[in-house]
Design a protein around this motif. Structure first.
Motif: not given
Length: 636
Positions: A169-197
């Protein structure tokens, strides 16, 4: 006037004198005021007396930092007096304690704005002739905040599914993403809804290696925020009687045929099998027979992933089966167009089978073997030079993942390539012109068979699968023999066996248009990219074009080489798109429906109405969006 009073007299009133007059008394430490509204009507016009309010809000919008003040004034430009002014917020919101409204209602002030003050403010002005409303938006910009559901720590059993939802939440609308602590690899199986943050992390199914700490980060130009969730996975305990389910991973059928998805399960007690379709309901005509899902007359929209679930009191298990429904009539009914006879060199035109790739071609000779002089590449067979031993019947056999198709051609060799004859002429050659012809029923078709090289050659015509229904006319020029008759005919020895297993269409064929997607409907999220590919098949090679049914493709949409690409989908892009494949024979079309998912938008604001006690009050609220939004009402 009364003692201490100050009279005010307006003489020779005009319409311009209409308005609100304020009397203010100030003692230095205390200030009081009272207002009076003066309405001056025109003698020669009654429209003013019946006019509803005309208002506007100044400023039109405002963005403040947390803790700053904001003020909006609702200005009345016209309308019959008296006019009542009120302020309210949008549905589901109410005015906060730090919001103050002036005595006459025209000014609203927000002191020390915070996130709860953000939203739409409505100024509603009403008189006895009507109601007017104007809206202004207040944005409270600041560092984003983030929340996670469930908040954690979370424990899930091995093999079960887990969904973690992160909302910024906030203005301007933030971008939201999942990551895994201690791993540099991109977390798979995540759905990003940028319009809804919003970001949704799905573990399907949960495995022991999925255990760990997951971090959701919300980032904007003003800063970032994080929330952590600890996930632990309990190793599943195998019960002797727990169901074990097996099914083939994929099934491919031709459109119109019956699709049968087999599924078997073992366990004690005997498990119960249930079927479902991922992200869609089961086809309406389906039935379950002995645990297998049967879909009669399968269509392309039935393609997708199906889930076979076996459950019993001791547990449950499931397996996914992918159903692929291919277009009908591409195997077993595909056509192969050919037959060309020559001596010394023979070349068959390609064996043309229209079917979804990949296609595997094979050639053989019936009751014999291919000559070492025969070269075949895909659908083309070439023999150079041809000898009497090459006479016979040849088969083209085509296979793809849907099925098989085959067709036959017969080769008859006349004369001897090594015998020049007493006449001293060259080798015997036979040529038919034109090579193919397409005519309507009742019309006349004419083509010629030209023989050269040996004047002793005798020419005859045979019809494939039977005798001609008329006698051909012979008109041989010098050094050649020529005859004309209706098609289709094959040159060769009379009475030789012929087994046509594949129809023989003309070389020019009506094109086909195949849209390269799984279903006839495509659903995408507004703001993302989508690509629709259309394959044009046919001879001559068709030209592929795209159009939008009931509208035009907007500027900025790229159409190139049969592919329609929308880099950033808008709500206006939703609709039905048509792919047209055109060649010299004709044109065919294929369609796909594009749905655009978007957050709900209120198209028509609810009106403010005054009604009498006991009468009916109807307040319309029009909303748009896909999927179709649910509308709920609440009283502020």
């Amino acid at each position: 006037p009364e003692p201490g009073g100050s009279p005010r007299r307006l003489s020779q009133l005009s319409v311009a004198d209409s308005g609100e007059y304020v009397c203010r008394a100030d003692t230095g430490s205390v200030s009081r005021e009272a207002t009076v509204t003066v309405t001056v009507t025109s003698h020669d016009s009654s429209s003013y007396r019946l006019q509803s309010p005309i208002i506007s809000i100044d400023p039109h919008s405002m963005a403040v930092a947390p803790g700053e003040d904001a003020t909006f004034k609702c200005r009345v430009h016209d309308g019959a007096r008296p006019i009542n002014i009120t302020w309210r917020m949008g549905p589901g919101q109410h005015l906060q304690d730090n919001v103050k409204i002036s005595t006459n209602g025209s000014v609203i002030s927000i002191t020390g704005a915070h996130v709860g003050n953000q939203g739409a403010y409505h100024c509603v002005a009403s008189n006895r002739f009507g109601v007017a409303s104007s809206v202004v938006n207040l944005l409270v910009q600041g560092v984003p905040t983030v929340s996670v559901m469930p908040p954690g720590p979370v424990t899930v059993k091995e093999g079960k599914s887990l969904s973690l939802e992160c909302l910024g939440r906030g203005e301007p609308r933030p971008l939201v993403r999942w990551s895994r602590l201690g791993s540099r690899q991109k977390v798979e199986h995540q759905t990003l809804l940028h319009m809804d943050s919003q970001a949704i992390l799905q573990l399907l199914p949960a495995k022991p290696e999925h255990a760990g700490t997951y971090v959701c980060t919300a980032h904007s130009a003003l800063g970032s925020a994080q929330a952590r969730v600890d996930v632990s996975v309990e190793t599943a305990q195998r019960h002797p009687g727990a169901p074990e389910v097996t099914a083939p991973p994929s099934v491919t059928v031709v459109a119109g045929d019956t699709a049968t998805l087999h599924c078997t399960a073992r366990g004690e007690p005997a498990p119960r099998i249930e079927w479902s379709k991922l992200r869609a309901p089961l086809p309406w005509q389906h039935r379950v027979v002995n645990g297998s899902l049967v879909i009669p007359r399968a269509a392309q929209q039935d393609s997708g992933q199906y889930i076979c679930n076996a459950s019993s009191p001791t547990g449950s298990a499931e397996v996914f089966v992918t159903l692929d429904v291919e277009s009908k009539g591409v195997a077993g009914g595909s056509g192969c167009s050919w037959v060309r006879l020559a001596v010394s060199t023979v070349s068959f035109t390609p064996c043309c089978c229209s079917a979804p790739p990949p296609l595997l071609y094979a050639w053989d000779k019936v009751n014999g073997s291919l000559s070492a002089r025969a070269i075949h590449r895909a659908g083309l067979l070439r023999i150079n030079p041809v000898l009497p031993a090459d006479a016979g019947t040849y088969r083209c056999f085509v296979t793809n993942r849907v099925g098989t198709a085959e067709t036959f051609a017969r080769v008859a060799v006349h004369g001897d390539a090594g015998d020049s004859g007493d006449s001293g002429s060259g080798p015997l050659t036979v040529r038919v012109t034109p090579g193919s012809i397409v005519q309507g029923v009742g019309s006349t078709a004419e083509f010629a068979c030209i023989v050269s090289g040996d004047p002793r050659a005798r020419l005859e015509w045979l019809k494939d699968g039977g005798a001609p229904h008329f006698s051909p006319s012979l008109t041989p020029p010098v050094g050649t023999q020529q005859t004309t008759m209706p098609p289709p005919y094959l040159g060769g020895e009379r009475g030789a066996p012929q087994k046509p297993h594949c129809p023989v269409p003309p070389q020019k064929a009506l094109p086909r248009a195949l849209i390269n997607i799984r279903t006839a409907m495509q659903t995408v999220l507004a703001g993302t990219a989508v690509e629709l590919e259309c394959l044009g098949l046919g001879e001559p090679r068709p030209h592929v074009t795209w159009s939008k049914v009931g509208g035009r493709i907007r500027p900025g949409v790229l159409v190139r080489a049969g592919t329609l690409t929308i880099e950033r989908v808008e709500r206006a892009d939703a609709g039905q798109y048509r792919c047209t494949a055109t060649n010299a024979v004709g044109a065919v079309q294929s369609h796909v429906i594009l749905h655009v998912q978007a957050t709900p938008q209120i198209a028509g604001q609810p009106e403010v109405k005054e009604v009498s006690v006991g009468s009916a009050a109807v307040l319309p609220c029009l909303a748009s969006g896909f999927p179709v939004p649910d509308i709920t009402w609440s009283k502020v």
